[in-house]
Design an enzyme around this catalytic site. Sequence first.
Site, mmCIF file in Angstrom:
data_model
loop_
_atom_site.group_PDB
_atom_site.id
_atom_site.type_symbol
_atom_site.label_atom_id
_atom_site.label_comp_id
_atom_site.label_asym_id
_atom_site.label_seq_id
_atom_site.Cartn_x
_atom_site.Cartn_y
_atom_site.Cartn_z
ATOM 1 N N TRP A 9 0.819 -1.228 0.000
ATOM 2 C CA TRP A 9 0.000 0.000 0.000
ATOM 3 C C TRP A 9 0.843 1.265 0.000
ATOM 4 C CZ3 TRP A 9 -4.382 -0.922 4.194
ATOM 5 C CH2 TRP A 9 -5.192 -1.968 3.762
ATOM 6 N N LYS A 10 2.139 1.141 0.255
ATOM 7 C CA LYS A 10 3.018 2.321 0.348
ATOM 8 C C LYS A 10 2.417 3.297 1.372
ATOM 9 C CE LYS A 10 4.464 1.234 -4.297
ATOM 10 N NZ LYS A 10 4.970 1.662 -5.589
ATOM 11 N N HIS A 95 12.945 -2.230 -1.506
ATOM 12 C CA HIS A 95 12.090 -1.645 -2.547
ATOM 13 C C HIS A 95 12.828 -0.463 -3.182
ATOM 14 C CE1 HIS A 95 8.803 0.412 -4.524
ATOM 15 N NE2 HIS A 95 8.135 -0.724 -4.464
ATOM 16 N N GLU A 97 11.904 2.368 -4.080
ATOM 17 C CA GLU A 97 11.616 3.692 -3.481
ATOM 18 C C GLU A 97 12.464 3.899 -2.232
ATOM 19 O OE1 GLU A 97 7.326 3.393 -3.309
ATOM 20 O OE2 GLU A 97 7.260 3.402 -5.499
ATOM 21 N N GLY A 173 4.596 2.090 -10.959
ATOM 22 C CA GLY A 173 3.708 3.240 -10.899
ATOM 23 C C GLY A 173 3.629 4.020 -12.201
ATOM 24 N N SER A 213 3.477 -2.045 -12.232
ATOM 25 C CA SER A 213 2.251 -1.855 -13.021
ATOM 26 C C SER A 213 1.553 -3.163 -13.363
ATOM 27 C CB SER A 213 2.536 -1.044 -14.290
ATOM 28 O OG SER A 213 3.021 0.237 -13.937
ATOM 29 N N GLY A 234 1.421 -2.695 -6.382
ATOM 30 C CA GLY A 234 1.286 -1.384 -5.751
ATOM 31 C C GLY A 234 -0.107 -0.829 -5.975
ATOM 32 N N GLY A 235 -0.243 0.023 -6.988
ATOM 33 C CA GLY A 235 -1.501 0.723 -7.250
ATOM 34 C C GLY A 235 -2.733 -0.176 -7.273
HETATM 35 P P1 PGA Z 1 2.894 -0.536 -8.957
HETATM 36 O O1 PGA Z 1 3.963 -0.700 -7.766
HETATM 37 O O2 PGA Z 1 2.141 -1.830 -9.042
HETATM 38 O O3 PGA Z 1 2.032 0.633 -8.541
HETATM 39 O O4 PGA Z 1 3.687 -0.265 -10.192
HETATM 40 C C1 PGA Z 1 4.627 -1.913 -7.545
HETATM 41 C C2 PGA Z 1 5.541 -1.781 -6.365
HETATM 42 O O5 PGA Z 1 6.124 -0.700 -6.165
HETATM 43 O O6 PGA Z 1 5.712 -2.737 -5.582
#
Ligand code: PGA
Length: 258
Positions: A9-10, A95, A97, A173, A213, A234-235
Amino acid sequence: MRNIVAGNWKSNKLINEGQELINEIAKGLPSLDSTDVIIAPPTPYLAHYSRNFVATNGIQFAAQQCSANSMGAHTGEFTASMLTSCGIQHVIIGHSERRDRFGENLDVVRAKVNEAIAAGLHVLLCCGESLDVRESGNHFDLISTQLSDAFQQVKVAQMSQITVAYEPVWAIGTGVTASAEQAQEMHRFIRERIEEWYTVKTAESTRILYGGSCKPSNANEIFSQPDVNGGLIGGAALDAKSFLSLIEASETSQKHSQ
Ligand code: PGA
């Protein structure tokens, strides 16, 4: 071997919104014959969620990171052992990020992996290359370095505590997904490296997830690749309907591979 579909979920959702989302997911969950479902909500909610949702459904919880240190005077940090003491079984480490924005270099990632393993956590270890690296043709070398460095102190018997998540940075993302061929090619490469560094058996039993994605429209194709064992999402994990269809896609791909 079972697949994993993990939702990261970040920094999204307030505690009640997250609770509603988990309830919705739990309500729609199919029977999980061959998929482990893991959710990584923001850390402050973890103890609460793991207490409230434990054993009521098949959902397990992960932290999005942990400290590289063990207990001591490290203001603001939370250790891997604190997570296990809250009933958490999984942690995401490395990750992109965290690597790019929070200074997590190879040394930090390795220290975190070692702390998590020692605490008995299952690690979802992320690796992935930027667009520049891919365009320069150095993506295999980079992934090999990220993984071999993180594995430096991981013994063969501890590899059952590791799942690798291949997440090309250019796909996270962005809406751009790696093609099924690109994912399979890198997953195969990772499995071969694990075989080289450990054993055939370890390579065959290590799960390698795709992330970047990943969504209902592309999950069937990606999950059906022979070396893809599910996804780190993620999203699409922020919406019950799309997360559930990713779980369905994982179950379907497992049925077809049997
Ligand atoms: P995303 O993120 O599915 O939004 O691209 C994946 C992730 O960062 O684990």
